[in-house]
Design a protein around this motif. Structure first.
Motif, PDB file in Angstrom:
ATOM      1  N   GLN A  87      15.805  49.584 -54.312  1.00  0.00           N
ATOM      2  CA  GLN A  87      15.695  51.043 -54.246  1.00  0.00           C
ATOM      3  C   GLN A  87      14.348  51.474 -54.796  1.00  0.00           C
ATOM      4  OE1 GLN A  87      18.336  53.182 -53.152  1.00  0.00           O
ATOM      5  NE2 GLN A  87      19.280  51.316 -52.437  1.00  0.00           N
TER       6      GLN A  87
ATOM      7  N   ILE B 161      14.401  48.265 -58.769  1.00  0.00           N
ATOM      8  CA  ILE B 161      15.689  48.939 -58.960  1.00  0.00           C
ATOM      9  C   ILE B 161      16.567  48.527 -57.792  1.00  0.00           C
ATOM     10  CG2 ILE B 161      16.843  51.150 -59.176  1.00  0.00           C
ATOM     11  CD1 ILE B 161      14.147  52.303 -60.035  1.00  0.00           C
ATOM     12  N   VAL B 162      17.769  48.093 -58.094  1.00  0.00           N
ATOM     13  CA  VAL B 162      18.643  47.680 -57.004  1.00  0.00           C
ATOM     14  C   VAL B 162      19.972  48.396 -57.104  1.00  0.00           C
ATOM     15  CG1 VAL B 162      17.666  45.396 -56.656  1.00  0.00           C
ATOM     16  CG2 VAL B 162      19.395  45.719 -58.389  1.00  0.00           C
ATOM     17  N   ASP B 163      20.633  48.545 -55.975  1.00  0.00           N
ATOM     18  CA  ASP B 163      21.972  49.110 -56.003  1.00  0.00           C
ATOM     19  C   ASP B 163      22.974  47.966 -56.123  1.00  0.00           C
ATOM     20  OD1 ASP B 163      22.239  47.979 -53.548  1.00  0.00           O
ATOM     21  OD2 ASP B 163      22.221  49.855 -52.435  1.00  0.00           O
ATOM     22  N   SER B 164      24.258  48.314 -56.050  1.00  0.00           N
ATOM     23  CA  SER B 164      25.263  47.302 -56.328  1.00  0.00           C
ATOM     24  C   SER B 164      25.283  46.208 -55.270  1.00  0.00           C
ATOM     25  CB  SER B 164      26.642  47.946 -56.416  1.00  0.00           C
ATOM     26  OG  SER B 164      26.944  48.571 -55.188  1.00  0.00           O
TER      27      SER B 164
ATOM     28  N   ARG C  86      20.414  45.767 -52.888  1.00  0.00           N
ATOM     29  CA  ARG C  86      19.351  46.304 -52.038  1.00  0.00           C
ATOM     30  C   ARG C  86      18.329  47.014 -52.902  1.00  0.00           C
ATOM     31  NH1 ARG C  86      23.602  48.759 -47.937  1.00  0.00           N
ATOM     32  NH2 ARG C  86      23.973  49.906 -49.849  1.00  0.00           N
TER      33      ARG C  86
ATOM     34  N   ASP D 143      23.948  37.230 -53.845  1.00  0.00           N
ATOM     35  CA  ASP D 143      24.345  38.605 -54.120  1.00  0.00           C
ATOM     36  C   ASP D 143      24.728  39.366 -52.852  1.00  0.00           C
ATOM     37  OD1 ASP D 143      24.787  39.862 -56.415  1.00  0.00           O
ATOM     38  OD2 ASP D 143      22.767  40.636 -56.703  1.00  0.00           O
TER      39      ASP D 143
ATOM     40  N   ASN E 181      21.907  45.927 -65.118  1.00  0.00           N
ATOM     41  CA  ASN E 181      22.707  46.111 -63.928  1.00  0.00           C
ATOM     42  C   ASN E 181      21.899  46.639 -62.766  1.00  0.00           C
ATOM     43  OD1 ASN E 181      25.264  45.703 -63.069  1.00  0.00           O
ATOM     44  ND2 ASN E 181      26.151  47.392 -64.207  1.00  0.00           N
ATOM     45  N   ARG E 182      20.920  47.451 -63.099  1.00  0.00           N
ATOM     46  CA  ARG E 182      20.265  48.145 -61.999  1.00  0.00           C
ATOM     47  C   ARG E 182      18.849  47.677 -61.754  1.00  0.00           C
ATOM     48  NH1 ARG E 182      17.467  52.794 -63.636  1.00  0.00           N
ATOM     49  NH2 ARG E 182      17.291  52.906 -65.873  1.00  0.00           N
TER      50      ARG E 182
ATOM     51  N   ALA F 167      23.600  48.340 -68.713  1.00  0.00           N
ATOM     52  CA  ALA F 167      23.380  49.231 -67.571  1.00  0.00           C
ATOM     53  C   ALA F 167      21.995  49.004 -66.987  1.00  0.00           C
ATOM     54  CB  ALA F 167      23.528  50.691 -68.008  1.00  0.00           C
TER      55      ALA F 167
END
Lengths: 363, 603
Positions: B228, B220-223, B226, B90, B53-54, B50
């Motif tokens: 964050q 920190i990235v979103d799915s 991008r 991505d 993932n982020r 997780a």
């Protein structure tokens, strides 16, 4: 139609479980859509209000009456869905969404309950210990017609939801071992044929991916992997309401509908899963136990089939989002976002309560 | 069958319903166990997944160290801000469509971009693949303008290496190229695919020090990839500014006198081993390599028949020719084969082992001692030495003077050279050594091979009367060497040879053209045959190949030497005619520079 005595016999425990589960769903939908201001949750709440009204309308009319109308509604639905196939607009690659006054309505969901009523009527006078070949044929064609139309839309998930109704009815009517074997062989043959001739590539891929989800983490296996990550990373107590990173950062697909249980697992952990699973199981148990509180065979069928279809959807969804079953787009009744799914579920639960409250009536 | 009036018996269906419910209960229990497994037993695994993932790691490249000359004031290698366009897979669903659009926007061939993407397709999709670098401002603006409908094409800033003096000291500095498979294998932790790494020269040898430490930005990235926000940031640490031993003016002068020829110049400080100038010509412009995308220019250089990439000072192998005579002289004196006043007669030709051997001066030098034999570079004298000293003894003294092996200069690619011996001939050629061959070796021909840097290091030992130094390019490196000819060769031998070298320049010898008023230059010329005498007589006149390589090596002043100069000009003709005057210019330049009142620091 409704008298005071019957009103007292309403299973308020079941109603309470239904409402609690729906509200748990609203909470989860809020978490899943918090980035867009929780809009889906408020809409689900509004749906719930409408559905409660439908629920009370359902119980106020004797289930016998509903059964009487069932064949007409059934035919109407068949015509309607055939028309939809011919003229319907395509929404998300599937034509099952009918747009009425900006509210998405999915007729196939309601069709499920109509078929349920129809089968209850068919079997209401069937007293044999085991189901006859003729009855099997009749049942298969009654369920097969709408399922065929739904598959043509194509909406594999919704079509699957007719299976518990079909086999629930046959099982209750009594299946011989021979017949079961026949069905199993038939399923294998049909499955093989379906794989070769019928299933679309994306559906095949979903099944392949279920076998090995990490094969293609960004493609079809993506959903399962992301949902497993969300659930697993929730741990024992979860990350906290609205704190789920997988959901919050949109790694989870369709998180307010098919993957709502993954949101639960991430935000509230194993504790949350246990609590909701317990609540849900309590509701299912209450439904199954109502089988014994029916005054006639039709009522038994209604209660049993309603319990079967809700159990089936719940179990399939809960196991599919951890990768034990292929992703087929089956929502969890009450928990997943969606007006027509909620409506169908309230209708079904309404019928169960309906049967139960009229168990002492002499008509 | 019980009869309960109007009520039917539903016990059978109720039993069946109960069985179904039992199955549902079992499945619910099973589901709970599955969630227990995932959430409790496998928690750690999914937690780290997780997290991965982020977050996204973004490398913040560290600017490479600034390289300067020995004074620290003249910058030889610097960094400029530059922009590169990268493809972030991505951010797209259809890679081939993206490649088409990117190629169109940047004016690149689709195949160029596709090849590029193919090369790095094993990278995680969130790692940008550089598709074009050194973007113009116009290109940056064009990409930024399309940010919304082409989110997969991003502009990244990166410090770009720049060599302000272009070709100056190109071989000493080296150049950068995109890391190859070998780099990735040898430095799995510090070098990653797509990095620009130092190749050859100082950039190559000290790459790790020069490269500094890159920084890291965890986003920190979103799915959709991008950003964050930032999670943590480690600033890059630029490489430490390095001063080279090169004297900028001397280097420039060395390249100036070499221009238009093929050859090499080495200027050393014989005391410290500092390389004051290291030139090889033709040279190249290292700025050209910093581009990831013009392999053609690289190919041009690599295929150029003049071979500009070859560092002739370190990698060029040449017969030392007459430059070997001082070594022969040392060997003869040290072994007692001759005394300081042993005289041989040169009549222009001498018969040795039944074959006539010629002096370069057909008229002959008459009777001369070792000092004058070096002064006039008389072949006959050294043929006589060759008759008296066995090859293995010669090889031992050549080895003591540092020939036949790397000097250990601190840039890569140096060649060993070759000093033949009986053992060498047996193991490599599988033949016995013929005494006649010793005669060729005695005048620096035969299988002997040296590099200009080796000759310069040898000259430094001569100047130091035996004390060796290791040439080096990084300021502050020690020039001290373990092995020491001083203890094996008596000082008197050095005095004799140096006297000969002094006479060569200042006494009307072959090196006269290197003479500098008041600087006491001691040197030796060399003209090495590139083909045999017989072949030369057969082929037509005027052919370049008929010309000899032209050598000069020397030091100054005679006592307390301060500088060693070695010049090699390929096919330059006679050493006295070509190389010696060039060396003379460098001695002159050095003297004038250091006689000036010291306005600036430096030695």
């Amino acid at each position: 139609m409704i008298d005071r005595a019957q009103l007292r016999e309403i299973d308020w425990v079941l109603v309470a479980l239904m409402v609690i589960n729906t509200l748990a769903g609203v909470l989860l939908i809020y978490s899943a859509s918090s980035d867009s201001g929780g809009g889906h949750a408020w809409r689900q709440l509004a749906f719930m209000a409408v559905c409660l009204a439908v629920f009370f309308l359902t119980i106020s009319i004797d289930y016998k009456t509903w059964m009487t109308f069932a064949p007409y509604i059934y035919v109407l639905f068949l015509l309607f869905m055939a028309g939809l196939l011919l003229f319907g607009r395509s929404v998300a690659g599937s034509r099952s969404w009918l747009r009425i006054a900006s509210l998405g309505g999915q007729p196939s969901e309601i069709a499920k309950i109509v078929v349920l009523l129809l089968l209850a009527r068919v079997y209401s006078e069937y007293r044999a210990s085991y189901v006859s070949t003729g009855m099997i044929g009749l049942t298969l064609s009654l369920v097969g017609a709408p399922v065929g139309l739904i598959l043509l839309q194509p909406d594999f998930g919704t079509a699957m939801c007719f299976l518990p109704i079909l086999f629930g009815a046959l099982f209750l009517a009594g299946l011989k071992k021979k017949t079961v074997a026949f069905f199993l062989i038939g399923a294998v043959v049909l499955g093989a044929a379906g794989w070769v001739f019928f299933l679309k590539d994306y559906q095949k891929k979903r099944i392949e991916v279920m076998i090995n989800p990490s094969n293609d983490p960004r493609g079809a296996g993506y959903h399962v992997l992301q949902s497993r990550i969300a659930i697993g990373s929730g741990g024992f107590a979860g990350k906290g309401f609205l704190k789920g990173t997988q959901s919050g950062l949109k790694f989870l697909p369709a998180r307010h509908t098919d993957f709502i249980f993954a949101v639960l697992g991430e935000d509230f952990g194993f504790l949350g899963i246990t609590a909701v699973l317990g609540l849900y199981f309590a509701m299912l148990a209450r439904m199954f136990r109502s089988v014994g509180k029916s005054r006639d065979r039709a009522g038994i069928y209604i209660v049993f089939l309603a319990a079967s279809v809700i159990s089936f959807q719940f179990l399939v969804n809960v196991l599919m989002i951890v990768g034990l079953l292929p992703i087929t787009g089956i929502p969890i009744p009450l928990l997943s976002y969606g007006g027509s799914s909620l409506l169908a579920t309230y209708f079904a639960l309404g019928l169960v309560v309906n049967v139960k409250m009229r168990r002492f009536a002499n008509v | 069958m019980t009869d309960k009036g109007i009520y039917e018996d539903f016990s059978l269906v109720r039993r069946r319903a109960k069985a179904a419910f039992f199955a549902v209960g079992l499945l619910c229990a099973f589901a709970l166990i599955v969630y227990w497994k995932i959430q409790i037993l496998d928690y750690r695994k999914f937690e780290s997944l997780a997290l991965a993932n982020r977050t996204r790691d973004i490398v913040l490249p560290a600017p490479r160290a600034i390289l300067t000359d020995r004074t620290g004031t003249v910058v030889l290698a610097d960094n400029r801000a530059a922009f590169k366009a990268s493809f972030l897979r991505d951010n797209t669903r259809d890679e081939s469509a993206s490649i088409r659009r990117i190629a169109a926007l940047l004016g690149l061939g689709e195949d160029v971009v596709a090849t590029r993407v193919e090369k790095y397709k094993i990278w995680p999709r969130f790692r940008p693949i550089v598709v074009k670098d050194n973007l113009s401002f116009e290109e940056v603006a064009r990409i930024e303008a399309r940010k919304n409908d082409l989110p997969e094409l991003i502009v990244e800033a990166e410090p770009r290496r720049i060599y302000p003096h272009a070709t100056l000291a190109s071989h000493a500095l080296g150049y950068l190229q995109e890391a190859d498979v070998n780099d990735l294998k040898t430095h799995p932790d510090s070098i990653r695919a797509g990095d620009m790494v130092g190749k050859m020269g100082i950039e190559g040898e000290y790459n790790e020090r020069i490269a500094g430490r890159e920084g890291k930005l965890v986003e920190i990235v979103d799915s959709l990839g991008r950003s964050q926000g930032e999670l943590e940031r480690t600033e890059p640490q630029p490489g430490q500014r390095l001063a080279l031993t090169l004297d900028f003016e001397l280097q420039a002068k060395a390249e100036e006198i070499l221009a238009g020829r093929e050859g090499a110049v080495v200027v050393l400080d014989p005391v410290t081993g500092d390389v004051l100038a290291l030139a090889s010509y033709p040279n190249y412009n290292p700025n050209k390599f910093i581009n990831r995308f013009t392999p053609e220019e690289w190919q041009d250089l690599a295929r150029n028949p003049d071979n500009p990439l070859l560092d002739r000072a370190l990698q060029g192998l040449y017969s030392p020719g007459s430059l070997f005579k001082p070594v022969m002289g040392l060997a003869a004196l040290a072994t007692g084969a001759v005394g300081s006043d042993t005289i041989y007669f040169c009549g222009g030709v001498v018969d040795i082992y039944g074959a006539p051997r010629h002096c370069w001066n057909e008229a002959g030098h008459g009777a001369l001692n070792l000092r004058d034999a070096i002064r006039y570079s008389c072949n006959i004298y050294f043929y006589q030495l060759g008759r008296r000293i066995p090859i293995d003894t010669i090889a031992r003294y050549a080895g003591l003077m540092g020939l036949g092996r790397k000097t250990g200069i601190d840039i890569p690619g140096e060649k060993d050279g070759l000093v033949p011996s009986t053992e060498w001939k047996k193991t490599v050629r599988r033949e016995d050594w013929y005494p006649g061959e010793t005669i060729s070796v005695a005048i620096g021909q035969g299988p002997l091979q040296t590099t200009p840097i080796q000759i310069a290091a040898m000259t430094a030992r001569l100047a130091n009367r035996g004390t060796a130094v290791r040439p080096h390019l990084l300021m502050g490196e020690s020039g001290a060497v373990e092995d020491d000819a001083a203890s094996s060769i008596p000082g008197g031998a050095f005095d004799q040879v140096i006297e000969g070298m002094w006479r060569s320049v200042n006494g009307g010898g072959t090196g006269a053209a290197a003479q500098v008023e008041g600087f006491q230059v001691c040197g030796k010329t060399g003209s090495t045959q590139t083909i045999s005498r017989e072949t030369a007589e057969r082929i037509a006149d005027g052919a370049k190949i008929k010309k000899t390589h032209s050598w000069f090596t020397g030091f100054a002043p005679r006592t307390n030497p301060r500088v060693v100069v070695t010049v090699l000009v390929e096919y330059g003709g006679g050493g006295g005619a070509t190389a010696a005057p060039l060396a003379g210019q460098l001695f002159e330049f050095f003297k004038q520079k250091h006689d000036r009142p010291r306005a600036t620091s430096g030695n």
